[in-house]
Design a protein around this motif. Sequence first.
Motif, short mmCIF file in Angstrom:
data_model
loop_
_atom_site.label_atom_id
_atom_site.label_comp_id
_atom_site.label_asym_id
_atom_site.label_seq_id
_atom_site.Cartn_x
_atom_site.Cartn_y
_atom_site.Cartn_z
N ALA A 8 -102.62 -16.85 -34.52
CA ALA A 8 -101.64 -16.28 -33.61
C ALA A 8 -101.01 -15.04 -34.23
O ALA A 8 -100.77 -14.99 -35.44
N VAL A 9 -100.76 -14.05 -33.39
CA VAL A 9 -100.05 -12.84 -33.85
C VAL A 9 -98.55 -13.11 -33.92
O VAL A 9 -97.88 -12.70 -34.87
N GLU A 40 -97.24 -6.22 -24.84
CA GLU A 40 -98.09 -5.05 -25.07
C GLU A 40 -98.77 -5.12 -26.42
O GLU A 40 -99.99 -4.90 -26.55
N ILE A 41 -98.00 -5.44 -27.47
CA ILE A 41 -98.56 -5.50 -28.82
C ILE A 41 -99.56 -6.64 -28.94
O ILE A 41 -100.66 -6.48 -29.51
N ALA A 42 -99.20 -7.80 -28.42
CA ALA A 42 -100.09 -8.96 -28.50
C ALA A 42 -101.41 -8.68 -27.79
O ALA A 42 -102.49 -9.00 -28.31
N THR A 43 -101.34 -8.07 -26.62
CA THR A 43 -102.55 -7.78 -25.86
C THR A 43 -103.46 -6.81 -26.61
O THR A 43 -104.68 -7.03 -26.72
N TYR A 89 -91.76 -15.25 -35.43
CA TYR A 89 -92.66 -15.06 -36.56
C TYR A 89 -93.74 -14.06 -36.14
O TYR A 89 -94.28 -14.15 -35.04
N TYR A 90 -94.07 -13.13 -37.03
CA TYR A 90 -95.10 -12.16 -36.67
C TYR A 90 -96.01 -11.89 -37.86
O TYR A 90 -95.59 -11.96 -39.02
N GLY A 124 -110.86 -16.50 -32.32
CA GLY A 124 -109.86 -17.56 -32.22
C GLY A 124 -108.42 -17.09 -32.19
O GLY A 124 -107.50 -17.91 -32.08
N LEU A 125 -108.21 -15.78 -32.25
CA LEU A 125 -106.85 -15.26 -32.33
C LEU A 125 -106.16 -15.30 -30.97
O LEU A 125 -106.72 -14.90 -29.96
N ASN A 126 -104.91 -15.77 -30.96
CA ASN A 126 -104.05 -15.76 -29.78
C ASN A 126 -102.89 -14.79 -30.01
O ASN A 126 -102.53 -14.49 -31.15
N GLY A 127 -102.29 -14.35 -28.91
CA GLY A 127 -101.20 -13.40 -29.04
C GLY A 127 -99.87 -14.04 -29.37
O GLY A 127 -99.12 -13.56 -30.23
#
Length: 420
Positions: free
Chosen positions: A258-259, A162-165, A140-141, A178-181
């Motif tokens: 979450a991303v 890479e994208i999440a970071t 899921y994204y 509060g966002l997580n990768g």
Amino acid sequence: MQLRKALAALAATAALSVHPALAADLSIVLGSVGKDVQEMRAALDAFEKESGHRVRIVEMPASTTDQFGQYRLWLAAGNADVDVYRTDVIWAPQLADNFVDLSEAMADRVGEHFPAVIDAQTVGGKLVAMPLYTDAPALYYRKDLLEKYGKQPPKTWAELEEIATEIVTAEREAGNGGLNGFVFQGSAYEGLTCNALEWIASSGGGTIVDEAGEITIDNPQAAAAIDRAAGWINKIAPGGVLGYMEEEARGVWQTGNAVFMRNWPYAYALSRGDDSAVKDKFDVVQLPMGEGGQPAGCLGGWNVAVSKHSPNQEAAIEMVRFLTSAEWQKTRAINQSRMPTIPSVYDDPEVAEAQPIVANWKPVIETATARPSAATKGKYNEMSKEFWTAVHQTLSGRGDAASNLDRLDKALRRLKRAEW
């Protein structure tokens, strides 16, 4: 043989018109993830109205590991209070001796399903259970966030990192603290076996135990895959992920924190609900892979089996026929984005309109990676526990993957001895 099939079909059809005077009080046991209980209750209400039987649900914990342990205790004790068990796709070899052979009663139905799904529930020629739905996980994204930062969905685990970071760093600087990768199922239970198998298999590290029953887990590709996942903790994944099962991961994701999320298709319908912070903001793709590897979504799914200790076996078989019918597989697909085991349901236009993921996920289901339950037979659960323990130790920083897999290899060889 044809006569026997015809008689079985006739008997099953006749059973669908039970006279109220012959009504039975039945029970079915199942765990609760998402809206499992509400979904089952709706189907059972319809069954009660049609059959005249009465059915109560015996709820179990969400953890499949806890469910299996309780099932095994009840069945070993000859518990007659439970008529029907909802079973995981991997449990057939371990529980087969305690379930009724459904081969004759379902002779007219088995050909409707994916052959591999029926094969997975057949042990020594005995049809142990019939499928409710099958499963393979999705990535899921957050479509809105990837578009905001000009990114495409990741095809490799390295791209996901890479994208999440990048997105988390930018969003936190902008005040979205509060966002997580990435969230997944990192608790020490069967769900971690599924996640870790996907990391390993998609990186060329095999499937823990191969089809011939040979132990293959102690290899550099598997170690590298688990070490890579350990590097996510407290970076792109929260430290709390080490205690997450499906619902904990969904809770973080569905509140918009979450991303990326790894989860089963059931979370798709729930994420589109009016109470979801990510409604209309997300999409799904196949799970990423290691460099030069192939996507490896773990095959899941749930079935229903009739206890040989049930005093109401005929009525219980009637319930199994009802719950596993094409009609109710379609209903589950539309209402809960459950993946059918009957191929024709994937092509139903009403299903495609209500839940786009279902039609798109048919090739994923057909190529999903199976856990080695058939190869390890009655020792699968012990094997899996050894595996998820080694993985959890690595994720928790208690040794590197190479050391933990070396110890795992020795433990599995002791477990196997001559044969599984």
